[in-house]
Design a protein around this motif. Structure first.
Motif, PDB file in Angstrom:
ATOM      1  N   TYR A 145      53.014  17.269  88.266  1.00 45.97           N
ATOM      2  CA  TYR A 145      53.686  17.842  87.097  1.00 45.97           C
ATOM      3  C   TYR A 145      54.723  18.870  87.522  1.00 45.97           C
ATOM      4  CZ  TYR A 145      50.782  22.039  87.695  1.00 45.97           C
ATOM      5  OH  TYR A 145      50.190  23.171  88.187  1.00 45.97           O
ATOM      6  N   ASN A 146      55.644  19.106  86.595  1.00 35.82           N
ATOM      7  CA  ASN A 146      56.712  20.065  86.821  1.00 35.82           C
ATOM      8  C   ASN A 146      57.043  20.716  85.480  1.00 35.82           C
ATOM      9  OD1 ASN A 146      58.967  21.368  88.154  1.00 35.82           O
ATOM     10  ND2 ASN A 146      60.287  19.893  87.121  1.00 35.82           N
ATOM     11  N   ARG A 147      57.184  22.036  85.461  1.00 34.92           N
ATOM     12  CA  ARG A 147      57.592  22.691  84.223  1.00 34.92           C
ATOM     13  C   ARG A 147      59.063  22.397  83.966  1.00 34.92           C
ATOM     14  NH1 ARG A 147      56.485  28.825  81.913  1.00 34.92           N
ATOM     15  NH2 ARG A 147      57.501  28.436  79.883  1.00 34.92           N
ATOM     16  N   VAL A 148      59.360  22.081  82.702  1.00 35.41           N
ATOM     17  CA  VAL A 148      60.728  21.756  82.309  1.00 35.41           C
ATOM     18  C   VAL A 148      61.087  22.557  81.065  1.00 35.41           C
ATOM     19  CG1 VAL A 148      60.646  19.425  83.288  1.00 35.41           C
ATOM     20  CG2 VAL A 148      59.936  19.797  80.915  1.00 35.41           C
ATOM     21  N   PRO A 149      62.373  22.730  80.793  1.00 37.06           N
ATOM     22  CA  PRO A 149      62.768  23.444  79.573  1.00 37.06           C
ATOM     23  C   PRO A 149      62.347  22.674  78.322  1.00 37.06           C
ATOM     24  CG  PRO A 149      64.601  23.310  81.122  1.00 37.06           C
ATOM     25  CD  PRO A 149      63.537  22.389  81.628  1.00 37.06           C
ATOM     26  N   CYS A 150      61.880  23.388  77.321  1.00 40.50           N
ATOM     27  CA  CYS A 150      61.616  22.768  76.026  1.00 40.50           C
ATOM     28  C   CYS A 150      62.947  22.480  75.338  1.00 40.50           C
ATOM     29  CB  CYS A 150      60.782  23.697  75.148  1.00 40.50           C
ATOM     30  SG  CYS A 150      59.113  24.015  75.775  1.00 40.50           S
ATOM     31  N   THR A 151      62.987  21.430  74.557  1.00 37.88           N
ATOM     32  CA  THR A 151      64.230  21.021  73.900  1.00 37.88           C
ATOM     33  C   THR A 151      63.973  20.788  72.415  1.00 37.88           C
ATOM     34  OG1 THR A 151      63.772  18.727  74.532  1.00 37.88           O
ATOM     35  CG2 THR A 151      65.225  20.003  75.983  1.00 37.88           C
ATOM     36  N   TYR A 152      64.225  21.808  71.611  1.00 36.76           N
ATOM     37  CA  TYR A 152      64.111  21.690  70.159  1.00 36.76           C
ATOM     38  C   TYR A 152      65.511  21.718  69.554  1.00 36.76           C
ATOM     39  CZ  TYR A 152      59.299  23.065  71.172  1.00 36.76           C
ATOM     40  OH  TYR A 152      58.037  23.137  71.677  1.00 36.76           O
ATOM     41  N   THR A 153      65.707  20.983  68.484  1.00 46.64           N
ATOM     42  CA  THR A 153      67.017  20.954  67.835  1.00 46.64           C
ATOM     43  C   THR A 153      67.131  21.996  66.728  1.00 46.64           C
ATOM     44  OG1 THR A 153      66.247  19.223  66.329  1.00 46.64           O
ATOM     45  CG2 THR A 153      67.352  18.517  68.346  1.00 46.64           C
ATOM     46  N   SER A 154      66.001  22.503  66.248  1.00 43.05           N
ATOM     47  CA  SER A 154      66.033  23.448  65.130  1.00 43.05           C
ATOM     48  C   SER A 154      65.969  24.892  65.622  1.00 43.05           C
ATOM     49  CB  SER A 154      64.876  23.169  64.171  1.00 43.05           C
ATOM     50  OG  SER A 154      63.636  23.298  64.847  1.00 43.05           O
ATOM     51  N   ASN A 155      66.101  25.821  64.693  1.00 43.87           N
ATOM     52  CA  ASN A 155      66.073  27.242  65.014  1.00 43.87           C
ATOM     53  C   ASN A 155      64.653  27.712  65.357  1.00 43.87           C
ATOM     54  OD1 ASN A 155      68.792  27.382  64.366  1.00 43.87           O
ATOM     55  ND2 ASN A 155      68.407  27.995  62.242  1.00 43.87           N
ATOM     56  N   VAL A 156      64.576  28.888  65.964  1.00 41.18           N
ATOM     57  CA  VAL A 156      63.287  29.539  66.197  1.00 41.18           C
ATOM     58  C   VAL A 156      62.684  29.904  64.843  1.00 41.18           C
ATOM     59  CG1 VAL A 156      62.130  31.517  67.242  1.00 41.18           C
ATOM     60  CG2 VAL A 156      64.047  30.427  68.420  1.00 41.18           C
ATOM     61  N   LEU A 157      61.369  29.715  64.719  1.00 42.88           N
ATOM     62  CA  LEU A 157      60.677  29.992  63.466  1.00 42.88           C
ATOM     63  C   LEU A 157      59.582  31.026  63.667  1.00 42.88           C
ATOM     64  CD1 LEU A 157      60.181  26.290  62.263  1.00 42.88           C
ATOM     65  CD2 LEU A 157      62.032  27.846  61.622  1.00 42.88           C
ATOM     66  N   PHE A 158      59.347  31.840  62.643  1.00 43.04           N
ATOM     67  CA  PHE A 158      58.205  32.758  62.591  1.00 43.04           C
ATOM     68  C   PHE A 158      57.210  32.199  61.576  1.00 43.04           C
ATOM     69  CE2 PHE A 158      61.084  36.603  63.672  1.00 43.04           C
ATOM     70  CZ  PHE A 158      60.944  36.344  65.021  1.00 43.04           C
ATOM     71  N   HIS A 159      56.016  31.870  62.044  1.00 47.15           N
ATOM     72  CA  HIS A 159      54.959  31.402  61.144  1.00 47.15           C
ATOM     73  C   HIS A 159      53.937  32.509  60.961  1.00 47.15           C
ATOM     74  CE1 HIS A 159      52.157  28.762  59.110  1.00 47.15           C
ATOM     75  NE2 HIS A 159      51.208  29.179  59.930  1.00 47.15           N
ATOM     76  N   ILE A 160      53.735  32.911  59.700  1.00 42.28           N
ATOM     77  CA  ILE A 160      52.765  33.964  59.391  1.00 42.28           C
ATOM     78  C   ILE A 160      51.381  33.328  59.296  1.00 42.28           C
ATOM     79  CG2 ILE A 160      52.199  35.885  57.888  1.00 42.28           C
ATOM     80  CD1 ILE A 160      55.005  35.990  59.147  1.00 42.28           C
ATOM     81  N   LYS A 161      50.454  33.794  60.102  1.00 41.42           N
ATOM     82  CA  LYS A 161      49.118  33.209  60.111  1.00 41.42           C
ATOM     83  C   LYS A 161      48.397  33.466  58.788  1.00 41.42           C
ATOM     84  CE  LYS A 161      47.272  31.477  63.019  1.00 41.42           C
ATOM     85  NZ  LYS A 161      47.190  30.001  63.272  1.00 41.42           N
ATOM     86  N   GLU A 162      47.558  32.514  58.402  1.00 35.90           N
ATOM     87  CA  GLU A 162      46.811  32.622  57.159  1.00 35.90           C
ATOM     88  C   GLU A 162      45.893  33.837  57.141  1.00 35.90           C
ATOM     89  OE1 GLU A 162      48.442  28.631  57.482  1.00 35.90           O
ATOM     90  OE2 GLU A 162      47.449  29.986  58.876  1.00 35.90           O
ATOM     91  N   SER A 163      45.513  34.311  58.313  1.00 36.65           N
ATOM     92  CA  SER A 163      44.651  35.502  58.406  1.00 36.65           C
ATOM     93  C   SER A 163      45.357  36.766  57.936  1.00 36.65           C
ATOM     94  CB  SER A 163      44.177  35.689  59.849  1.00 36.65           C
ATOM     95  OG  SER A 163      45.275  35.776  60.733  1.00 36.65           O
ATOM     96  N   SER A 164      46.654  36.698  57.680  1.00 37.34           N
ATOM     97  CA  SER A 164      47.405  37.862  57.222  1.00 37.34           C
ATOM     98  C   SER A 164      47.248  38.092  55.719  1.00 37.34           C
ATOM     99  CB  SER A 164      48.896  37.685  57.546  1.00 37.34           C
ATOM    100  OG  SER A 164      49.093  37.539  58.935  1.00 37.34           O
ATOM    101  N   SER A 165      46.263  37.465  55.091  1.00 36.17           N
ATOM    102  CA  SER A 165      46.033  37.661  53.662  1.00 36.17           C
ATOM    103  C   SER A 165      45.566  39.080  53.357  1.00 36.17           C
ATOM    104  CB  SER A 165      44.999  36.648  53.146  1.00 36.17           C
ATOM    105  OG  SER A 165      43.788  36.757  53.883  1.00 36.17           O
TER     106      SER A 165
END
Length: 247
Positions: free
Chosen positions: A140-160
């Motif tokens: 194996y070899n580490r490679v760059p991730c390739t996403y086409t969309s923007n960076v996202l912040f997901h708020i965890k459900e535990s933040s209720s």
């Protein structure tokens, strides 16, 4: 024996170009890999990185749990090229996958989703044969991730709980780890660090009211700040676009 000018110039060029040529070569680490079962071949939403459903379907379900590469959760979100080492069965490109979980067993570095594991084979028949092996030798070899969309912040459900805020950062391109996350404190006019709660989840006790502005560190000296804050009426379980794209 003295070298002519052209020979000397050629030697200098070779010396100067040699490091660049060496750096172009990819170096793979030898290890072992296996897979786990799911009803549809995708990953699992209960992975230890805290990605939830995103961790099941990202990279079209080509995901894996890692052991030595876990690094106390800092390895969450890292992308790898994994190739098996049976020439008659294995595809030369192998599988490109994302680390979304922790898993170990039988001296493996990767416990892959069925979709990821099947990509190791040259064809469908070869993939089925590899599954019968159960565990295979890989590199194996580490490679760059390739996403086409923007960076996202997901708020965890535990933040209720209004006195608690937890976030996981998604779609981070490149081959660097998220090593820190900070929140802007308006009253103190300073950045304050979040705690790595587990996996890729960072949390903060008693978050400020109103909008929340976050920044995160890639590696050890590169801070990336969201172009827009999380709105004041943020909701647990919601995902917010940072309008930030990493290349």
């Amino acid at each position: 024996m003295e070298l002519g000018f052209r020979h000397q110039l050629g030697l200098v060029c070779v010396i100067l170009l040699f490091p660049a040529l060496c750096n172009c070569k990819q170096y793979f680490t030898k290890s072992r890999a296996t897979y786990y079962g799911t009803y549809d071949g995708y990953g699992t939403p209960s992975g230890a990185c805290g990605y939830g459903e995103y961790g099941r379907t990202v990279y079209n379900g080509s995901v894996a749990g890692v052991s030595g590469l876990w690094r106390d959760g800092a390895g969450c979100g890292a992308c790898y090229q994994v190739r098996c080492r049976i020439p008659s069965l294995c595809d030369m490109n192998g599988a490109y996958l994302v680390a979304t979980d922790y898993g170990q067993g039988d001296r493996t570095d990767f416990i892959m989703s069925p979709r990821a594991f099947s990509k190791l084979g040259r064809n469908k028949g070869a993939s089925e044969t590899l599954k019968k092996y159960g565990t295979v030798d890989i590199e194996y070899n580490r490679v760059p991730c390739t996403y086409t969309s923007n960076v996202l912040f997901h708020i965890k459900e535990s933040s209720s709980n209004p006195g608690y805020f937890a976030v996981v950062i998604l779609n981070v391109n490149g081959a660097r780890d998220i090593t820190a996350v900070e929140m802007w404190q308006r009253r103190q006019q300073r950045w304050e660090g979040l705690r790595r709660s587990y996996g890729a989840v960072f949390d903060f006790a008693n978050p400020p009211t109103g909008e929340i502005l976050l920044r995160f560190q890639l590696g050890y000296n590169n801070w990336m700040q969201s172009k827009i804050p999380i709105p004041a009426n943020w909701k647990p379980g919601a995902t917010y676009d940072t309008k930030l794209k990493i290349y």
